[in-house]
Every structure is written in structure tokens, then in C-alpha cells.
Design an enzyme around this catalytic site. Structure first.
Site, mmCIF file in Angstrom:
data_model
loop_
_atom_site.group_PDB
_atom_site.id
_atom_site.type_symbol
_atom_site.label_atom_id
_atom_site.label_comp_id
_atom_site.label_asym_id
_atom_site.label_seq_id
_atom_site.Cartn_x
_atom_site.Cartn_y
_atom_site.Cartn_z
ATOM 1 N N GLY A 1 -35.337 10.611 76.074
ATOM 2 C CA GLY A 1 -34.116 10.272 76.782
ATOM 3 C C GLY A 1 -34.266 10.974 78.117
ATOM 4 N N CYS A 2 -33.156 11.377 78.706
ATOM 5 C CA CYS A 2 -33.290 12.123 79.953
ATOM 6 C C CYS A 2 -33.356 13.601 79.626
ATOM 7 C CB CYS A 2 -32.138 11.806 80.881
ATOM 8 S SG CYS A 2 -31.995 10.049 81.169
ATOM 9 N N VAL A 3 -34.298 13.967 78.765
ATOM 10 C CA VAL A 3 -34.395 15.361 78.317
ATOM 11 C C VAL A 3 -35.822 15.867 78.432
ATOM 12 C CG1 VAL A 3 -32.469 15.183 76.749
ATOM 13 C CG2 VAL A 3 -34.746 14.637 75.928
ATOM 14 N N ALA B 1 -28.037 13.177 77.590
ATOM 15 C CA ALA B 1 -28.760 14.444 77.677
ATOM 16 C C ALA B 1 -27.780 15.611 77.677
ATOM 17 C CB ALA B 1 -29.621 14.483 78.935
ATOM 18 N N ALA C 1 -33.630 17.836 83.657
ATOM 19 C CA ALA C 1 -34.704 17.902 82.667
ATOM 20 C C ALA C 1 -36.050 18.109 83.356
ATOM 21 C CB ALA C 1 -34.726 16.625 81.841
#
Ligand code: SF4
Ligand code: SF4
Ligand code: SF4
Lengths: 111, 232, 498
Positions: A109-111, C238, C463
Site C-alpha cells: 500500500g502506501c507503506v 497507510a 513511507a
């Protein structure tokens, strides 16, 4: 699909080495995966792995990092309840590297 | 012969540009994609485009040397075109006279600017990397047009009366005899080549800049719903 | 894994000499057949992929003027050649924006222009063969669609548009990127990029509530699916998972609580991000965006607010109204989504919430403009509000604020290096190098002003920087959200005089 050879058995993994089938996982395999990652498994490492697996079983996703941090703080003592400590355990990132060893899919994901 | 070529080129040029504009305008802009910060009003967009066309303002932000070279080239080109209008217009209007002397200077700055652009394209590794033979060729072509033009002014000196009569003849669709000057014929041929190449090449930027989506859209996606037929 | 070389931090941004093929080995993983099929793309590369690709190319030229124009009018002036962070970082000439475009324009010339048909190689026209397609897959997934090149181009040519078109063509022939397509799949079925189901979301939010209670003693709720709430907050998923993202989440919750505004998340639309945009696919973008508006209608909220996410804000601000508008079911006063920064700043200005700047006295803060906010959207009514509002909010929350050098902020900002669908581990070397220009500018203010808080408004940026800071020898704890600062500074409890 790439595989890793573990005790004569072909185990399916994805390009990054995450297990494709959760059920392939066992503690020995975890040790082996840790070796590939150059992580020396200690009690603290197992604590993380077990927590991740239990959480995943319940929620089909790895927990938020902060939840993991808190849990480790509870079990290992408050001085260890921080992200830094988790990165010391798993330099490749508590989410990604620890999930790999715990046999969970990679969180993306956006991680 | 030259006369036939000239008419053929003119037809291709006009047809080429028109058909390109038809292609451009018939393909829609399904989404609002102005490069922001962008103006919210139509007059704001006009100002933005004017800034791009007259002052090359984005280029100014990007590369000062290139901006200077490019701007001098384009302004010189414009001045030269204005100077040339005395060959097409009869009687010659007052304002055209203003450009006679400065138009000559512009001939020199044009060639200098082109030489700069050429050398720059050749020597900056990044620009050279993306340049094709045609990118160099078109610079040379423009330079040759300039050089033949200046040759006529300072060396060859063909008979201006004949030339003007010839050109006016071309424009009024009753062609006169071709002037007897090799430099002139060369100059004209090269120019026709430029016109011929124009609608099929990157030279189209001269028209495209006026309808560039990222520069002409207003920043009003919320104020006004933007919809196109295929993207509903 | 490949060698990951972080460039040295000098505080200066230098334009490199070309190194052909320097980042040719940075390739995304190819999407799995099932993933492709789930999004109605061919499972694998079609046998007649070339004809299909050219056909699709022709179709896109007719559908997008931006594409048609940029194919025609680039003069190869070179103004954009030194503007891309991936070029500056990798030195690979194919990462120069115009060279990236040329990968596509070559094919355009061959199949769609007279020039290409007449002059062929002299005009650099080329066939789309296996090799070139391979280069497309490599280099169109080395562009974060940040639009920095477009800002400088004299004709506004936007490489992001070209990248999107190329990705759309590749998807349509069965050649997709794993990272983006997997995520789109999750967003369309589960409702967020992480693939977090309702119960997990609730558990996470319960945990966050406890955390807030432990740390502040105040009962602050993070509600889900509350019908009739005033506000639907849509934030990148997130924020429910990663650090420092969650600190901003806590910030949002405190703001709503203290202002006394009822709000809710939706477990159906638990994602602000929209990866449909990254692959240039109109339909997927619309499908993902639609979930938000369906949820808003269902929950009968008055307004929609967007959390800290760069491209999500572009999708919501610039595209929503086209994709799924009009939103006549919202309160007439708030006819479109509002950015959380604008919302919070407004409350601060009205005195509805109070910030104690001294709570952040330990920090010297700088702000990174996220590209999709900076060059593809706006906040508030004023032109350029996207620059003013976050800065005003930061300055309302702390005493020490420093700007990075000119040419690296506002509309000229450098991308974090992880945007546009590149935030995936196999591209880590590219990401480290692509971050270099931003890192140099940051390094300069660390050295000169002692900056120790790097404030962001984008989940991907957060991130990305958390991940790559260590490669540059910087502490990842420096990375944080703008609402993280707000969260620390906000004064909770009874309000004076209101
Ligand atoms: S700045 Fe624009 S016109 Fe110049 S080379 Fe780049 S894309 Fe082409
Ligand atoms: S959009 Fe951004 S990443 Fe893509 S080529 Fe332009 S500057 Fe580079
Ligand atoms: S992730 Fe952030 S900085 Fe990178 S492209 Fe997106 S908005 Fe820009």
C-alpha cells in the site's frame, strides 16, 4: 513462481521471498527464512513473530506498527516498547521483514 | 517550375496545418490537468499563454541561456518576416518601413542565435543525446535561409523590382516571369522547404503552444463540472 | 538484491554526466495473471501484442489531446533534461523527461506521422519491438508522474501524461506492474490499498483511541460508519498502519474532537488514494473514486474531507467532479472535498481550536511540498493556496520554521522519489537515488538551521522518506506529518469563551 528448497520440499514464495501459502509455515521454516534474512532469532524475535501470526489469524492483515510496538513493550518491558527497538530486531523493517519470517504476505500500500 | 513548386508548397502547408489543428481540436481533454498554480479565469489563461508566447516564461525558469538564445532567434525571425512584408504588400504601408533597418540587424542576430542553438545542441551531452539528424538539419536550413537572404542584401543584390513583381504576381495568382537571380531562387527554395517541413514536424510547436492543455485549462474543477463525451 | 548506493549528501544538487543504462536494472515486478484478470486486463502478454499496442496507442491519441499534442510539438529544446529527480539521481539518460517521452514518440513517428514514414531512422522513428517494449516497462515505471518537467517545458508538455498512456497501453496488452495492480485490486474489492477489512480497521481505531486516552487522558473517538455525521473523513489507509502516518491520524481525531464536529470514517471507502490515476486508466480511477461518493451519500454526511495524501488530493480535488459529480447531496456550503489542512487552519483562525506552539519547541521544521498537491491541485480559494495553507498551519503549530532553498519548493518541488506507483521494494535503488535532490536540499537546512522535523502531507512521501532516510544516514524519526505537529500542539479540554 519461484520456490525455496527446504528439507527437500519445494515451497512456493513470491519474488521477494514471502510464502505464498500461509500453511507452509512452521517454526523450523521460520528459522530458515530468518537465516536467509540474516536475522538471528531470539525470544524477542519470536515474540514478534507469534504476535503477528495471531493477529493475522484474527484479522487477515498484519497489525499496525504501533500496535506491535505496544505489545512488545507490554511483554518485554516498557523500555523496549518503541519502533527503534523493533528495527534493531528486524533491520529490514518490523512490518516487512518480520512478516516475511512469520510467513505472512508482504504488507503493501502506501507503506 | 519554381512557380508550380511554390503553389504546391503553399497548398500542402495550409492543408497540413489545418488538418493538424483538426486532429488536435477533435481530440478532447477528458480531465482537468492544468499545471498548477493555474489561473481561474479565461483572462488569466490568456495572460498565461501570452507570457509563454511573448516572453517564453516557462523556459526562462528552466534555462536562462537557452531562453536568451531561443528568444533572440524567435524575435529576429519575427522582425525579418515583418521586414519582408514590403515585398508582399502594395502599396507599402508606413509601418513596414520601421522594420527595414532593424530587420537587417535581425538577420545577423538570427544567424548568431541559430549558431548558438546548434552548438549548444551539439555540445551539451544531454541535449545531444535526444537530438536526431532532423533536429540539426532544421537549424541548418534556417541558417541557410538567413545566409542567402543576407547575401542578397550585401553581395548579390538582385533586381528588387523584378523580385517584388514576381512575388506580388504569386500572391495575386497571376505569376510573372521568374527573376534572374540564383541567390534569390535558392533563398526562396529553402524557404519553401521550410514551409513544406513545417506541418509534419516539431515546428508545429508554434501552433500547439496556443492550445497546450496544461497551460490553457483554468483551475476550476470544482466550480464547474468538466465533462467530455467519452468520459462521462 | 542489487547494490543500493545512496549518493553522498553535500547539500548541493549537481547535474550529472550521462551514464547510459545506469538504472536499466531497476525493473518492477510483472503483475500476476489473476491480478490482471481481476481488473479486466488480459492475463498475460497477448500473442499479437504489437498490433494491439499500436491500436490502443491510436485510440489514446484520439481520447487525450494532451497526448496527441505532446507527441507533436516537443522541439527537443532540452529545457527539461535536467529537471527530473530520477535523472539527477541515477544519471541514466533515459530518465531525462524528453528521453522518456522519446521512447514513446519513436513509435508514434513510425506509425502515425509522415515525417517518420519518410525519414525513418533519421527522424528517430522506431518499431515497437520486444526490446523497446522492455524499455517502456522499465522507464515508464521510473517516472513518478510528478510533473516537474511539465512546469518547465515551454509548451507545458507533461511527461506524466505520457507515462500514464504508456502504462495504459502496456496493461491493455497484458503487461502490467505488480505493485500498482495488486493495490488497485484491493482498493476495488476491500476498499483500501492495504486490504484491511472492516474488523481490522475497527480494532486498529479502538487501539488508537486507547492510545490517545493513555497519553492525554481525554476520550477521543475515531468513529466508523456513523450515519448522519457531519463529516466523512477519507484518508490514506497507510494512516491506519504505518508510522509516522498514524500520528497525523491522531491529529485529525483531536481536531474534530476539540472543534466539536461530528465525523466518521467509512469502512467501505477507507482509502483516499487512487492508484487508478497512476496507471492512467480512467475507468479504474472512476471506480475507486466512486466508493467515496457512494459512502458519502449512504452516510448522509454534509461534507467530505481529505486526509494527508498527495495524489489522493489531486484525484479528489481535480478529478472527482468530472468522474462522479455533481455532489448535490452534500451541504450546499461545502460542495466539494476540502483538504484537512485547509479545514484545520480554518478552525485555528476562527479560534475554534487553539494550538500551543511551544509544544513543538524541540523542533525546527521544514516542509516538503508534495508534487501532486503543488503542481496538480489547489487548496482554498487563492491561487497558490496549496503552498500557503500548509505553511500557515505549520507556523501556527510551531515556533521554528525554515524553508528549503529556492528551486526545490513550491511549484518547483522535487518529488520524494516514491510517487506514481514506484513505492515498491524492488525499486529501492531507484527510490534512494530519486530522493537525492530533495535530500540535498534538506541536508542544507539541517546543516545551516538545525532542522530536525521534516513535515509532510502525503502518505507515500512519509513511507518513502522513512524508508530511505537511513540510507543517507539520517534518522527516520525526523519524518512526520503536518497534523503530527498539530496533534502535539492542540490544546484539549474545555474551551475558553466558546
Ligand atoms: S522542455 Fe518540452 S519541448 Fe523542451 S525538450 Fe522537454 S518536453 Fe520537449
Ligand atoms: S513527471 Fe516527474 S518523474 Fe516523470 S519525467 Fe517528469 S520529472 Fe521525471
Ligand atoms: S509521493 Fe508525494 S512527493 Fe512523491 S509523487 Fe506523490 S505527492 Fe509527490
Amino acid at each position: 513462481m519461484p520456490t525455496i528448497d527446504f528439507k527437500g520440499k519445494q515451497i512456493e514464495v513470491d519474488e521477494d521471498g514471502y510464502l505464498v501459502n500461509l500453511d507452509d509455515w512452521n517454526e523450523e521454516l521460520a528459522n530458515y527464512l530468518a537465516e536467509i534474512e540474516e536475522v538471528q532469532m531470539t525470544d524477542a524475535h519470536w515474540e514478534v513473530v507469534n504476535f503477528l501470526r495471531n493477529y493475522y489469524k484474527q484479522y487477515q492483515i498484519a497489525p499496525m506498527i504501533k500496535i506491535l510496538v505496544k505489545e512488545i513493550g507490554k511483554v518485554m518491558g516498557p523500555e523496549k516498547g518503541n519502533t527503534k527497538y523493533l528495527y534493531e530486531l528486524y533491520p529490514g523493517g518490523p512490518a516487512k521483514q518480520a512478516c516475511k519470517i512469520a510467513g505472512l504476505p508482504k504488507p503493501t500500500g502506501c507503506v | 517550375m519554381l512557380t508550380v513548386i511554390a503553389y504546391a508548397v503553399a497548398v500542402i502547408f495550409v492543408w497540413g496545418i489545418l488538418s493538424r489543428f483538426i486532429i488536435w481540436l477533435s481530440s478532447p481533454n477528458p480531465l482537468k490537468i492544468p499545471t498548477t498554480p493555474a489561473p481561474k479565469t479565461f483572462s488569466g489563461v490568456v495572460a498565461r499563454i501570452a507570457g509563454e508566447v511573448v516572453l517564453f516564461q516557462s523556459l526562462f525558469k528552466a534555462d536562462k541561456k537557452l531562453w536568451l538564445g531561443g528568444w533572440i532567434f524567435h524575435v529576429s525571425f519575427l522582425l525579418i518576416v515583418l521586414r519582408h512584408s514590403r515585398y508582399f504588400l502594395y502599396p507599402v504601408p508606413e509601418w513596414v518601413m520601421v522594420f527595414q533597418t532593424i530587420g537587417i540587424y535581425a538577420g545577423f542576430t538570427l544567424i548568431l542565435a541559430l549558431a548558438f542553438l546548434f552548438i549548444r545542441r551539439l555540445t551539451i551531452d544531454r541535449v545531444n543525446y535526444v537530438s536526431s539528424f532532423m533536429d540539426y538539419a532544421v537549424l541548418l536550413l534556417l541558417m541557410l535561409i538567413g545566409i542567402t537572404g543576407l547575401t542578397m542584401k550585401f553581395i548579390g543584390r538582385p533586381n528588387l523590382i523584378d523580385i517584388k513583381a514576381y512575388i506580388l504576381g504569386l500572391f495575386s495568382l497571376s505569376p510573372e516571369a521568374m527573376p534572374d537571380s540564383t541567390v534569390f531562387i535558392l533563398h526562396l527554395l529553402l524557404f519553401l522547404l521550410l514551409l513544406l517541413y513545417f506541418p509534419f514536424s516539431k515546428l508545429l510547436h508554434a501552433g500547439g503552444v496556443f492550445i497546450s492543455t496544461t497551460r490553457t485549462q483554468t483551475d476550476t474543477p470544482v466550480e464547474k463540472r468538466h465533462i467530455t463525451p467519452w468520459a462521462k | 538484491m542489487a547494490k543500493i548506493g545512496a549518493p553522498e549528501l553535500t547539500g548541493r544538487i549537481e547535474i550529472p554526466k550521462l551514464a547510459e543504462g545506469a538504472s536499466a536494472d531497476q525493473k518492477s515486478y510483472i503483475a500476476k495473471p489473476d491480478n490482471m484478470a481481476a481488473l479486466s486486463f488480459p492475463r498475460e502478454r497477448l500473442p499479437n501484442w504489437k498490433e494491439k499496442a499500436i491500436e490502443k496507442f491510436g485510440e489514446l491519441l484520439k481520447k487525450y489531446r494532451s497526448l496527441q499534442l505532446s507527441m507533436d510539438i516537443c522541439v527537443k529544446c532540452g529545457a527539461c533534461t535536467d529537471k527530473c529527480h530520477y535523472f539527477i539521481g541515477t544519471k541514466d539518460p533515459k530518465n531525462m523527461p524528453v528521453a522518456r517521452q522519446e521512447l514513446m514518440r519513436k513509435v508514434y513517428r513510425k506509425y502515425f506521422t509522415t515525417e517518420g514514414k519518410l525519414f525513418g531512422g533519421l527522424a528517430r522513428a522506431a518499431d515497437l519491438d520486444d526490446n523497446l517494449l522492455d524499455e517502456w516497462f522499465t522507464y515508464f515505471y521510473q517516472c513518478s508522474e510528478c510533473r516537474r518537467c511539465s512546469y518547465y517545458c515551454p509548451y507545458g508538455i507533461d511527461t506524466a501524461e505520457i507515462t500514464m498512456a504508456a502504462r495504459e497501453i502496456m496493461d491493455s496488452i497484458g503487461y502490467g506492474q505488480k505493485y500498482t495492480l495488486e493495490i488497485i485490486g484491493k482498493a476495488e474489492t476491500i476498499g483500501n490499498n492495504l486490504g484491511m477489512l472492516g474488523p481490522a480497521l475497527r480494532n486498529t481505531l479502538d487501539f488508537v483511541e486507547e492510545e490517545i486516552k493513555d497519553n492525554t487522558g481525554v476520550d477521543i473517538k475515531l468513529p466508523t460508519d456513523v450515519e448522519g455525521a457531519d463529516v466523512l473523513l477519507v484518508t490514506p489507509s497507510a494512516d491506519f498502519f504505518a508510522t509516522p502516518h498514524v500520528e497525523s491520524l491522531i491529529g485529525y481525531a483531536k481536531v474534530f474532537h476539540q472543534a466539536g464536529i461530528s465525523w466518521t470514517f467509512s469502512s467501505y471507502a477507507s482509502e483516499a488514494g487512487n492508484f487508478g490515476m497512476f496507471i492512467g486508466n480512467y475507468d479504474h480511477m472512476k471506480t475507486i473514486n466512486k466508493r467515496i461518493w457512494d459512502a458519502a451519500r449512504e452516510l448522509k454526511v454534509k461534507r467530505v474531507i481529505a486526509g494527508e495524501c498527495g495524489h489522493a488530493w489531486r484525484a479528489m480535488y481535480s478529478f472527482s467532479n468530472t468522474l462522479n459529480g455533481p455532489f448535490d447531496y452534500l451541504d450546499k456550503k461545502y460542495p466539494s472535498p476540502v483538504h484537512i489542512c485547509e479545514f484545520t487552519l480554518d478552525l485555528v483562525k476562527k479560534g475554534a481550536i487553539k494550538l500551543d506552539k511551544s509544544a513543538n519547541d524541540g523542533f525546527t521544521v521544514t516542509f516538503h511540498d508534495s508534487c501532486n498537491v503543488a503542481r496538480a491541485s489547489r487548496m482554498g480559494d487563492k491561487i497558490g493556496g496549496q503552498f500557503i495553507i500548509p505553511r500557515e498551519l505549520i507556523k501556527a503549530a510551531c515556533n521554528k520554521y525554515v524553508e528549503m532553498s529556492r528551486g526545490t519548493t513550491h511549484a518547483e518541488t522535487f518529488c520524494c522519489g516514491g510517487g506514481g506507483g514506484l513505492l515498491t521494494d524492488e525499486l529501492i535503488d531507484l527510490r534512494v537515488k530519486g530522493a537525492m535532490p530533495r535530500m540535498q536540499a534538506l541536508k542544507a537546512v539541517i546543516d545551516s538551521n538545525g532542522v530536525n522535523f521534516f513535515a509532510l502531507i502525503c502518505a507515500i512521501c512519509k513511507a518513502q522518506f522513512t524508508k530511505i532516510f537511513p540510507y543517507y544516514g539520517l534518522e527516520m524519526e525526523m519524518v512526520g506529518g503536518v497534523h503530527q505537529l498539530v496533534s502535539r500542539a492542540i490544546i484539549l479540554g474545555a474551551k475558553e469563551g466558546v
